[in-house]
Design a protein around this motif. Structure first.
Motif, short mmCIF file in Angstrom:
data_model
loop_
_atom_site.label_atom_id
_atom_site.label_comp_id
_atom_site.label_asym_id
_atom_site.label_seq_id
_atom_site.Cartn_x
_atom_site.Cartn_y
_atom_site.Cartn_z
N THR A 51 44.87 37.84 47.34
CA THR A 51 44.41 38.48 46.10
C THR A 51 45.33 39.64 45.75
OG1 THR A 51 42.96 40.11 47.15
CG2 THR A 51 42.04 37.91 46.78
N ASP A 52 44.99 40.34 44.67
CA ASP A 52 45.76 41.53 44.28
C ASP A 52 45.62 42.66 45.29
OD1 ASP A 52 46.07 39.93 42.03
OD2 ASP A 52 45.92 41.61 40.64
N THR A 53 44.60 42.61 46.11
CA THR A 53 44.38 43.69 47.09
C THR A 53 44.52 43.22 48.53
OG1 THR A 53 41.98 43.27 47.10
CG2 THR A 53 42.81 44.90 45.53
N VAL A 141 46.59 45.89 50.24
CA VAL A 141 47.60 45.99 49.20
C VAL A 141 47.16 46.99 48.14
CG1 VAL A 141 48.89 44.73 47.40
CG2 VAL A 141 48.27 43.58 49.53
N LEU A 142 48.11 47.78 47.68
CA LEU A 142 47.91 48.72 46.59
C LEU A 142 48.86 48.34 45.46
CD1 LEU A 142 46.48 51.38 45.69
CD2 LEU A 142 48.43 52.62 46.69
N THR A 143 48.31 48.10 44.27
CA THR A 143 49.15 47.78 43.12
C THR A 143 49.58 49.06 42.43
OG1 THR A 143 48.03 45.65 42.77
CG2 THR A 143 49.25 46.58 40.91
N LEU A 144 50.91 49.25 42.32
CA LEU A 144 51.50 50.42 41.66
C LEU A 144 52.06 50.01 40.31
CD1 LEU A 144 53.46 51.78 44.77
CD2 LEU A 144 51.10 52.28 44.09
N ASP A 145 52.45 50.99 39.52
CA ASP A 145 53.01 50.68 38.21
C ASP A 145 54.28 49.85 38.31
OD1 ASP A 145 50.98 52.07 36.96
OD2 ASP A 145 52.15 53.93 36.73
#
Length: 320
Positions: A51-53, A141-145
């Motif tokens: 997933t995104d995380t 996971v951490l989504t950054l800009d």
């Protein structure tokens, strides 16, 4: 780390606060109509786990259950990002494309403008985002800009590690720069095997300890090679697995070098890195029966071998 450190030699003073530019890996984006369905049929990992995380490792295997690539996957909205070693990216994508052709509207494209960095230490990760403190365990996971910050397994020495998948811009972590050899040494310490042209299609994923780093989902549906992998798991047929070794020798070593016990080959090196103090470390796939026939040596190499601890338990080895 010193700028004069040779890129193919790791520092014996292992980094604890540093970053390395990983120019030996390539990032791909799988997107379009059915990226998860496509990958689900080819990988040992359940795509619901990606997933995104949450990042997950996986092997891509041939019909005989032999891994031809080990991937790290992360969700990115409707797409999946994955990385492959540049050494085998052409052969691996060629195999995957044989099945991708069956999924109209789904594509796998190299992200040539992206960059991947290996990070040592929470301080280094926090230089990219203070929210890095929320990444408690491997796979978070951490989504950054400008990309993805991924917690990856710590070294056996307990140093926290991360990967920064920079998808845009030119930002760098605020830390001293190490080398790809330093990162290779950290991967060996973490017990994470990488495949190259020598080892691709040589091993069932369990021989690489992938089941012990959340790289195999034994309850998912069918995928290429699944029958062999499941049979080995449920029938207890695993006779060899991944060991971490320290090698007291300054002779050049390479993957595929046989490990000898007595007068018989009991396995071979899979990954190896040299240190600037003259010793080397390796991951090797060895027969469990070799545990009772030490000492081990390397074919044609002077020097001694010593088993080193992995940061995760391998019950199969201890049972043997």
């Amino acid at each position: 780390m010193s700028d004069t450190t040779a890129p193919h030699v790791a520092s014996a003073q292992r980094p604890s606060h540093a970053f390395a530019t990983l120019d030996n890996v390539q990032l791909y984006r799988v997107g379009g109509k059915d990226p998860r369905k496509f990958l689900h049929g080819q990988l040992t990992q359940h795509l619901d786990e990606v997933t995104d995380t949450r990042a997950r490792r996986a092997a891509a295997c041939n019909p005989k259950g032999r891994a031809y690539a080990i991937l790290l996957l992360v969700g990115d909205q409707d797409s999946i990002l994955l990385r492959l070693p540049t050494a085998i990216k052409d052969s691996a994508t060629s195999q995957l494309n044989k099945f991708l052709m069956l999924f109209r509207g789904t594509d796998m494209t190299p992200q040539d403008e992206s960059r991947i960095f290996g990070l040592w230490g929470l301080e280094t990760a926090c230089s990219l985002s203070p929210e890095a403190t929320s990444l408690d365990g491997a796979g978070d996971v951490l989504t950054l800009d400008d990309g993805k910050l991924i917690r990856v397994p710590d070294t056996a020495e307990g140093v926290p590690r991360f990967e920064f998948w920079r998808l845009s811009g030119d930002r760098l972590p605020d830390a001293p720069e190490a080398t790809t050899a330093d990162w290779a040494a950290a991967e060996i310490s973490a017990g994470l095997a990488e495949l190259d042209s020598t080892s691709s299609e040589a091993y069932v994923p369990q021989m690489l300890n992938l089941q012990h780093v959340d790289g195999i989902h034994f309850k998912k549906g069918c995928y290429t090679g699944q029958e062999v992998i499941a049979r080995m798991h449920y029938l207890g047929q695993l006779k060899k697995s991944l060991f971490r070794l320290s090698i007291d020798s300054d002779q050049p070593l390479s993957p595929g070098t046989p490990v000898i016990a007595g007068d018989k080959a009991v396995g071979e090196l899979v990954n190896v890195v040299a240190f600037d103090d003259g010793h080397q470390e390796a991951l090797a796939v060895l027969k469990h029966a070799a545990l009772t026939s030490q000492p081990w040596t390397l074919e044609g190499v002077d020097g001694t071998l010593a088993r080193q601890p992995l940061p995760y338990p391998v019950p199969e080895q201890e049972q043997s």
